[in-house]
Design a protein around this motif. Structure first.
Motif, PDB file in Angstrom:
ATOM      1  N   GLN A   1       1.032  -0.773   0.405  1.00 25.88           N
ATOM      2  CA  GLN A   1       0.201   0.240   0.083  1.00 25.88           C
ATOM      3  C   GLN A   1       0.766   1.317   0.118  1.00 25.88           C
ATOM      4  O   GLN A   1       0.496   2.290  -0.734  1.00 25.88           O
ATOM      5  CB  GLN A   1      -0.855   0.033   0.969  1.00 25.88           C
ATOM      6  N   GLN A   2       1.973   1.298  -0.217  1.00 26.53           N
ATOM      7  CA  GLN A   2       2.843   1.901   0.323  1.00 26.53           C
ATOM      8  C   GLN A   2       3.680   2.567  -1.410  1.00 26.53           C
ATOM      9  O   GLN A   2       4.135   3.262  -1.798  1.00 26.53           O
ATOM     10  CB  GLN A   2       4.434   2.699   1.517  1.00 26.53           C
ATOM     11  N   LEU A   3       3.168   1.614  -2.444  1.00 24.66           N
ATOM     12  CA  LEU A   3       3.354   1.888  -3.632  1.00 24.66           C
ATOM     13  C   LEU A   3       2.699   2.050  -3.771  1.00 24.66           C
ATOM     14  O   LEU A   3       1.725   2.315  -4.216  1.00 24.66           O
ATOM     15  CB  LEU A   3       4.342   0.312  -3.875  1.00 24.66           C
ATOM     16  N   SER A   4       3.493   3.292  -5.377  1.00 25.97           N
ATOM     17  CA  SER A   4       2.672   3.584  -6.572  1.00 25.97           C
ATOM     18  C   SER A   4       1.547   1.693  -7.373  1.00 25.97           C
ATOM     19  O   SER A   4       2.500   1.000  -7.241  1.00 25.97           O
ATOM     20  CB  SER A   4       2.811   4.257  -7.375  1.00 25.97           C
ATOM     21  N   GLY A   5       1.110   2.050  -8.569  1.00 25.33           N
ATOM     22  CA  GLY A   5       0.542   0.972  -9.199  1.00 25.33           C
ATOM     23  C   GLY A   5       1.478   0.413 -10.206  1.00 25.33           C
ATOM     24  O   GLY A   5       1.679  -1.235 -10.192  1.00 25.33           O
ATOM     25  N   GLY A   6       2.523   1.630 -10.651  1.00 25.07           N
ATOM     26  CA  GLY A   6       3.483   1.053 -11.369  1.00 25.07           C
ATOM     27  C   GLY A   6       4.104  -0.445 -10.357  1.00 25.07           C
ATOM     28  O   GLY A   6       4.986  -1.641 -10.986  1.00 25.07           O
ATOM     29  N   GLN A   7       5.184   0.255  -9.526  1.00 24.75           N
ATOM     30  CA  GLN A   7       5.646  -0.759  -8.671  1.00 24.75           C
ATOM     31  C   GLN A   7       5.010  -1.457  -7.834  1.00 24.75           C
ATOM     32  O   GLN A   7       5.594  -2.838  -7.772  1.00 24.75           O
ATOM     33  CB  GLN A   7       6.240   0.929  -7.507  1.00 24.75           C
ATOM     34  N   GLN A   8       3.964  -1.417  -7.817  1.00 26.23           N
ATOM     35  CA  GLN A   8       3.319  -2.741  -7.315  1.00 26.23           C
ATOM     36  C   GLN A   8       2.977  -4.131  -8.166  1.00 26.23           C
ATOM     37  O   GLN A   8       3.082  -4.680  -8.144  1.00 26.23           O
ATOM     38  CB  GLN A   8       2.366  -2.505  -6.790  1.00 26.23           C
TER      39      GLN A   8
ATOM     40  N   ARG B   1       7.426  -1.500 -21.609  1.00 25.08           N
ATOM     41  CA  ARG B   1       8.772  -1.648 -22.158  1.00 25.08           C
ATOM     42  C   ARG B   1       9.989  -1.806 -21.048  1.00 25.08           C
ATOM     43  O   ARG B   1      10.765  -2.756 -22.093  1.00 25.08           O
ATOM     44  CB  ARG B   1       8.934  -0.234 -23.073  1.00 25.08           C
ATOM     45  N   GLU B   2       9.732  -1.478 -20.115  1.00 23.19           N
ATOM     46  CA  GLU B   2      10.633  -2.283 -18.779  1.00 23.19           C
ATOM     47  C   GLU B   2      10.785  -3.682 -19.204  1.00 23.19           C
ATOM     48  O   GLU B   2      11.729  -4.452 -19.615  1.00 23.19           O
ATOM     49  CB  GLU B   2      10.473  -1.719 -17.267  1.00 23.19           C
ATOM     50  N   PHE B   3       9.461  -4.164 -19.236  1.00 25.53           N
ATOM     51  CA  PHE B   3       9.285  -5.678 -19.278  1.00 25.53           C
ATOM     52  C   PHE B   3       9.621  -6.543 -20.275  1.00 25.53           C
ATOM     53  O   PHE B   3       9.914  -7.664 -20.359  1.00 25.53           O
ATOM     54  CB  PHE B   3       7.770  -5.943 -18.942  1.00 25.53           C
TER      55      PHE B   3
ATOM     56  N   ARG C   1       5.300  -4.137 -10.574  1.00 22.90           N
ATOM     57  CA  ARG C   1       6.812  -5.042 -10.574  1.00 22.90           C
ATOM     58  C   ARG C   1       6.451  -5.546  -9.458  1.00 22.90           C
ATOM     59  O   ARG C   1       7.380  -6.793  -9.854  1.00 22.90           O
ATOM     60  CB  ARG C   1       7.716  -4.152 -10.673  1.00 22.90           C
ATOM     61  N   VAL C   2       6.050  -6.150  -8.688  1.00 25.93           N
ATOM     62  CA  VAL C   2       5.816  -6.439  -7.572  1.00 25.93           C
ATOM     63  C   VAL C   2       5.505  -7.738  -8.159  1.00 25.93           C
ATOM     64  O   VAL C   2       6.397  -8.711  -7.763  1.00 25.93           O
ATOM     65  CB  VAL C   2       5.968  -5.768  -6.017  1.00 25.93           C
ATOM     66  N   GLY C   3       4.432  -7.461  -8.196  1.00 28.73           N
ATOM     67  CA  GLY C   3       4.004  -9.130  -8.349  1.00 28.73           C
ATOM     68  C   GLY C   3       4.154  -9.999  -9.470  1.00 28.73           C
ATOM     69  O   GLY C   3       4.589 -10.690  -9.452  1.00 28.73           O
ATOM     70  N   LEU C   4       5.153  -8.805 -11.338  1.00 34.71           N
ATOM     71  CA  LEU C   4       6.213  -9.421 -11.814  1.00 34.71           C
ATOM     72  C   LEU C   4       7.268 -10.139 -10.895  1.00 34.71           C
ATOM     73  O   LEU C   4       7.366 -11.689 -11.458  1.00 34.71           O
ATOM     74  CB  LEU C   4       6.647  -8.877 -12.989  1.00 34.71           C
ATOM     75  N   ALA C   5       8.542  -9.257 -10.374  1.00 37.05           N
ATOM     76  CA  ALA C   5       9.265 -10.199  -9.588  1.00 37.05           C
ATOM     77  C   ALA C   5       8.887 -10.869  -8.767  1.00 37.05           C
ATOM     78  O   ALA C   5       9.553 -12.385  -8.472  1.00 37.05           O
ATOM     79  CB  ALA C   5       9.887  -9.333  -8.697  1.00 37.05           C
ATOM     80  N   ARG C   6       7.499 -11.071  -8.280  1.00 36.92           N
ATOM     81  CA  ARG C   6       7.335 -12.313  -7.531  1.00 36.92           C
ATOM     82  C   ARG C   6       6.853 -14.218  -8.181  1.00 36.92           C
ATOM     83  O   ARG C   6       7.165 -14.793  -7.925  1.00 36.92           O
ATOM     84  CB  ARG C   6       6.172 -12.139  -6.718  1.00 36.92           C
TER      85      ARG C   6
ATOM     86  N   ASP D   1      -2.433   4.015 -14.974  1.00 29.78           N
ATOM     87  CA  ASP D   1      -2.657   4.795 -16.323  1.00 29.78           C
ATOM     88  C   ASP D   1      -2.071   4.466 -17.370  1.00 29.78           C
ATOM     89  O   ASP D   1      -0.691   4.313 -17.143  1.00 29.78           O
ATOM     90  CB  ASP D   1      -2.453   6.347 -15.136  1.00 29.78           C
ATOM     91  N   PRO D   2      -2.518   5.108 -18.587  1.00 30.92           N
ATOM     92  CA  PRO D   2      -1.600   5.119 -20.186  1.00 30.92           C
ATOM     93  C   PRO D   2      -0.092   5.277 -20.036  1.00 30.92           C
ATOM     94  O   PRO D   2       0.906   4.248 -20.454  1.00 30.92           O
ATOM     95  CB  PRO D   2      -2.326   5.864 -20.874  1.00 30.92           C
ATOM     96  N   LEU D   3       0.498   6.016 -18.842  1.00 32.40           N
ATOM     97  CA  LEU D   3       1.784   6.539 -19.039  1.00 32.40           C
ATOM     98  C   LEU D   3       2.852   5.616 -18.955  1.00 32.40           C
ATOM     99  O   LEU D   3       4.094   5.168 -19.073  1.00 32.40           O
ATOM    100  CB  LEU D   3       2.124   7.741 -18.870  1.00 32.40           C
ATOM    101  N   THR D   4       1.942   5.058 -17.450  1.00 31.32           N
ATOM    102  CA  THR D   4       2.816   4.424 -16.723  1.00 31.32           C
ATOM    103  C   THR D   4       2.662   2.730 -17.387  1.00 31.32           C
ATOM    104  O   THR D   4       3.584   2.023 -17.295  1.00 31.32           O
ATOM    105  CB  THR D   4       2.025   4.280 -15.006  1.00 31.32           C
ATOM    106  N   ARG D   5       1.830   2.901 -18.115  1.00 30.21           N
ATOM    107  CA  ARG D   5       1.328   1.271 -19.175  1.00 30.21           C
ATOM    108  C   ARG D   5       2.483   0.624 -19.723  1.00 30.21           C
ATOM    109  O   ARG D   5       3.315   0.004 -19.521  1.00 30.21           O
ATOM    110  CB  ARG D   5      -0.107   1.631 -19.359  1.00 30.21           C
TER     111      ARG D   5
END
Length: 313
Positions: free
Chosen positions: A136-143, A178-180, A145-150, A169-173
């Motif tokens: 809950q301390q993370l942004s949507g994009g960070q969450q 791209r990182e993925f 990334r954690v889900g992908l890492a898990r 949101d579109p920009l974060t998406r």
């Protein structure tokens, strides 16, 4: 690697068809995208692969083994799974969320710590900063990334992804996508990704399986769907974004025979592997040149569009 044979799924007392006799195969190291509108059966198909839902008929194989021969919990430990809403445990820290499956597999603590730190660094979540924080301390994009890492933590050969970027949101998406795509951790994995986003499917998929009303309408490369549609549904589904999709799916090497030869060197140069979209971005101010198989060609806006038209015809 993954094979479905005549798989069907029905829901409710009226036996409404959700997935209707579908068959496909995903090769090792390939990314297959299940594309379609809501209710077309793509998520149901994905969930049958790791037995979150049981198929009513047909067979699913992973690495040649029928998944019904394995207990569901054992099957799922060998499959990474990424959800749209991340599914992170709110009372676990980031590092605890990532290390969950390795813990279930009884990895030793040092190995779990090293793997968690490595993944966090690769996904731009430095462990020194984020390891002890909570979701809950993370942004949507960070969450996400954690889900992908898990999902990647136990190094599974198979990765299933259900609208993994849909809640962003579109920009974060675009950024996370791209990182993925650039992540070395996914280069050797067999991936099935569900999305309703056509651009996302064309950007990430080795092949695309377009579904409608529980049936496969066409399965092929992006170019197959664009230039060799199987039916009118496939054509009409892609029409609203057709030009953009063509630019992103075609590479300069595909158009080589229709591009003019360069008469003099140009300072800016692309590779023949570059997409037409990348070429269009590069030629907004001046022509660019490209060398392919020891031959040099010149690309400008008019020439690029003429080459695309010639390729299509």
């Amino acid at each position: 690697m993954i094979k479905l044979e005549h798989v069907s799924k029905y829901f409710g007392p009226e036996k409404k068809t959700a997935v209707d006799d579908i068959s496909f195969e995903v090769k090792e190291g390939e990314t297959l995208v299940l594309l379609g509108t809501s209710g077309c059966g793509k998520t149901t198909t994905l969930r049958m692969i790791n037995r979150l839902l049981e198929a009513d008929s047909g067979h699913v194989y992973i690495n040649g083994k029928e998944i019904q021969s394995l207990p569901p919990e054992i099957l799922r430990r060998s499959i990474g799974y990424v959800l749209q809403n991340t599914g992170l445990f709110p009372h676990y820290t980031v590092s605890e969320n990532i290390g969950l499956v390795p813990s279930l597999l009884q990895w030793d603590k040092n190995r779990i710590r090293e793997r968690t730190t490595t993944l966090m660094d690769k996904l731009r979540l430095p462990a020194a900063t984020y390891a002890d924080t909570y979701p809950q301390q993370l942004s949507g994009g960070q969450q996400q990334r954690v889900g992908l890492a898990r999902a990647l933590a136990a190094d599974p050969p198979v990765l299933l992804m259900d609208e993994p970027f849909g809640a962003l949101d579109p920009l974060t998406r675009i950024s996370v996508r791209r990182e993925f795509k650039a992540l070395d951790e996914i280069s050797h994995r067999t991936i099935i990704l569900v999305t309703h986003d056509v651009e996302e499917a064309f950007e990430l998929g080795t092949r695309i399986c377009l579904m409608n009303e529980g049936k496969i309408q066409q399965l092929g490369t992006a170019a197959d769907l664009l230039f060799r549609p199987a039916n009118t549904f496939v054509s009409s589904f892609l029409d609203p974004q057709r030009l953009q999709l063509e630019l992103k799916s075609l590479h300069i090497r595909d158009l080589w025979n229709w591009l003019p030869a360069a008469t003099s060197p140009v300072s800016k140069q692309l590779t023949a592997q570059s997409t037409c979209w990348e070429a269009l971005e590069a030629i907004t101010t001046q022509p660019v040149s490209v060398v392919y198989e020891q031959e040099q060609k010149l690309i400008d806006g008019n020439g690029l569009m003429a080459a695309i038209a010639a390729y299509k015809n």
